[in-house]
Design an enzyme around this catalytic site. Structure first.
Site, PDB file in Angstrom:
ATOM      1  N   HIS A   1       0.827  -1.225   0.000  1.00  0.00           N
ATOM      2  CA  HIS A   1       0.000   0.000   0.000  1.00  0.00           C
ATOM      3  C   HIS A   1       0.855   1.266   0.000  1.00  0.00           C
ATOM      4  O   HIS A   1       0.510   2.262   0.634  1.00  0.00           O
ATOM      5  CB  HIS A   1      -0.960   0.017   1.194  1.00  0.00           C
ATOM      6  CG  HIS A   1      -1.979  -1.096   1.154  1.00  0.00           C
ATOM      7  ND1 HIS A   1      -3.120  -1.019   0.399  1.00  0.00           N
ATOM      8  CD2 HIS A   1      -2.001  -2.308   1.746  1.00  0.00           C
ATOM      9  CE1 HIS A   1      -3.821  -2.135   0.541  1.00  0.00           C
ATOM     10  NE2 HIS A   1      -3.156  -2.941   1.348  1.00  0.00           N
TER      11      HIS A   1
ATOM     12  N   ASN B   1     -10.319  -2.698   2.403  1.00  0.00           N
ATOM     13  CA  ASN B   1     -10.018  -2.716   0.970  1.00  0.00           C
ATOM     14  C   ASN B   1     -11.301  -2.454   0.189  1.00  0.00           C
ATOM     15  O   ASN B   1     -12.388  -2.381   0.768  1.00  0.00           O
ATOM     16  CB  ASN B   1      -9.465  -4.090   0.563  1.00  0.00           C
ATOM     17  CG  ASN B   1      -7.992  -4.268   0.910  1.00  0.00           C
ATOM     18  OD1 ASN B   1      -7.218  -3.309   0.883  1.00  0.00           O
ATOM     19  ND2 ASN B   1      -7.613  -5.484   1.229  1.00  0.00           N
TER      20      ASN B   1
END
Ligand code: NDP
Length: 483
Positions: A55, A128
């Site tokens: 990420h 997510n």
């Protein structure tokens, strides 16, 4: 003329000349005495902090959560206490595999992290844009991520590694199907849903627990690129998501998501035909309907990307009374790994950085450490341990949660026992129309190009078990697109 500040060194002394280094004669050499030059160069060497291992590429904005429905029967969290209540928040979205400079329009899961600055401390929802994940045990995470990152020799991403791992780990099929579907390549982050993904718990004023899933549904609708459209976008701009999110907010077009929960009682969890703590499974909406909670809106761009987005530190361990964990093994692993990553990336006192600092009072007994730039207990110096008789902060037994129910022995339980890895991907495949299925087949076939045939065959076996049309469609697309 505009008023300006006098330029200074970091110690505050005025700088007389920022353009010419101090040298012995006009042609040099430069003198070690030029402490201003040394400070400038040394500081630049320290401008980068470790990027997130996963990420790394992210986009963020500030906003507001508004509670629109009463869920106090499930949770005593003050954030949910009153309809109409508003809580300030921060959102950070991301891709998973790409590094800090990666292009935005890539096929990848999008991180969907929210930090709510509540009166009882920060509540982070670190999710997510997918309701499930590739694995159901945290011991698998580093290996899985290695397959998404660069090959140690070629320094290239490896489709062979990805499909080798996925085909050896059928639990990944649900998430692989989402990733290869339209939703695996969203145009930007305004047009995605967010999911807490894990099972959490809610605890009410009577200390009763229900299990819970968090959902954030885009009000903007879903929008996706085809692989071909994305290639064209990346050719023009590697920052398409940043441009979209920043631009929309600058123009006053504030993105919003409706916030829902699903709940399951402890009894229902025992009866459920699937493991409700398995991160590769959703809770079917038909059995566990969405319950409306509120809406989030992003309405302010960060003034300083580094300070407000790069230094933002989200952790599933950041929860407030009335919200709790579950036995979900991957959640349990993340409770360790997220704060650990931030201590490494940002330092011991990362929670005291302005973007992470709670808006409620903070009172703990952590002492000293690098960069202890904030209050170190000097207002009450005798209370530097606990328990103490000098009026130091005291624990509040009323927030102790009911224990998580334990089932069975402590053991390395075989993760495949009693798990059907095909039923939910089948349900997803069956809800796609033929155009969506066609794009799924093509996306997989393109992604598989160059992958050895024995690995492709192993994966086709999983598609076959999911749905014969799935395997046939991918096989046909491979034949059409080429190996
Ligand atoms: P439902 O028909 O009630 O829900 C289907 C969900 O699938 C909708 O929420 C829809 O989201 C979402 N969806 C549609 N296309 C895609 C796609 N390409 N990728 C991911 N999600 C998509 O059925 P069930 O609840 O019984 O679930 C059936 C299947 O739907 C599951 O196996 C799972 O794969 C998928 N799904 C289920 C979710 C859940 O929490 N139950 C959440 C998301 C997906 P939207 O409403 O935004 O269009």
């Amino acid at each position: 003329m505009q008023d300006h500040k006098t330029m200074t060194t970091s110690a505050g002394a005025p700088v007389g000349d920022n353009q010419n280094s101090l040298s012995a004669g006009p042609r040099g050499p430069v003198l070690l005495e030029d402490y201003q030059l040394i400070e400038k160069l040394a500081h630049q060497n320290r401008e980068r902090i470790p990027e997130r291992v996963v990420h790394a590429k992210g986009w963020g904005a500030h906003g507001t959560l508004t509670i629109t429905h009463d869920i106090s029967r499930y949770s005593k969290a003050k954030v949910f206490a009153k309809v109409g209540q508003q809580v300030p928040m921060l959102a950070r979205f991301s891709t998973v595999a790409g590094e800090l400079g990666a292009a935005d329009a890539e096929r990848d899961v999008r991180g969907f992290s929210l930090k709510f600055y509540t009166d009882e401390g920060n509540w982070d929802m670190v999710g997510n844009n997918t309701p499930v994940f590739f694995i159901r045990d945290p011991s698998k995470f580093p290996d899985f991520i290695h397959t998404q990152k660069r090959h140690p020799r070629t320094n290239l991403r490896s489709a062979t590694a990805a499909w080798d791992y996925w085909s050896l780990s059928p639990e990944s099929l649900h998430q692989v199907t989402i990733l290869m579907s339209d939703r695996g390549l969203p145009t930007d982050v305004r047009h995605i849903n967010g999911y807490g993904s894990h099972t959490y718990s809610l605890i009410n004023a009577d200390n009763e627990r229900v299990w819970c899933k968090f959902h954030f549904k885009t009000v903007q609708g879903h929008k996706h690129f085809t692989d071909a459209e994305a290639a064209e976008i990346v050719g023009r701009s590697r920052e398409s998501t940043q441009e979209d999110l920043y631009g929309a907010i600058e123009n006053g077009d504030f993105p919003r998501w409706n916030f829902f929960i699903q709940v399951m009682t402890e009894d229902q969890a025992r009866q459920a035909p699937f493991n409700p703590f398995d991160l590769t499974k959703v809770w079917p909406h038909g059995d566990y309907p969405l319950i409306e909670v509120g809406q989030i809106e992003l309405n302010r761009n960060p003034a300083n990307y580094f300070a407000e987005v790069e230094q933002a530190a989200f952790s599933p361990a950041n929860k407030v009374p009335g919200i709790g964990f579950s036995p979900d093994k991957v959640l349990q692993g993340r409770l360790f790994s997220y704060p650990d990553a931030h201590r490494y990336r940002l330092g011991t006192h990362y929670e005291a950085l302005p973007v992470n600092r709670p808006t409620c009072p903070v009172a703990h007994y952590h002492k000293d450490g690098p960069m202890r730039f904030f209050d170190n207990g000097e207002d009450n110096p005798d209370a530097y341990y606990e328990p103490n008789s000098f009026g130091g902060p005291k624990e509040d037994p009323s927030v102790v949660e009911p224990p998580l129910p334990l089932e069975g022995d402590a053991w390395r339980h075989n993760h495949r026992d009693g798990n059907d890895d095909y039923a939910q991907p089948r349900a997803l495949f069956e809800l796609m129309n033929s155009e969506q299925q066609g794009r799924l087949f093509g996306n997989i076939a393109r992604h598989m190009q160059g992958v050895p045939s024995h690995i492709k065959e192993r994966q086709l076996g999983h598609f076959e078990k999911c749905h014969p049309d799935y395997a046939a469609g991918v096989r046909e697309a491979i034949a059409r697109i080429g190996d």
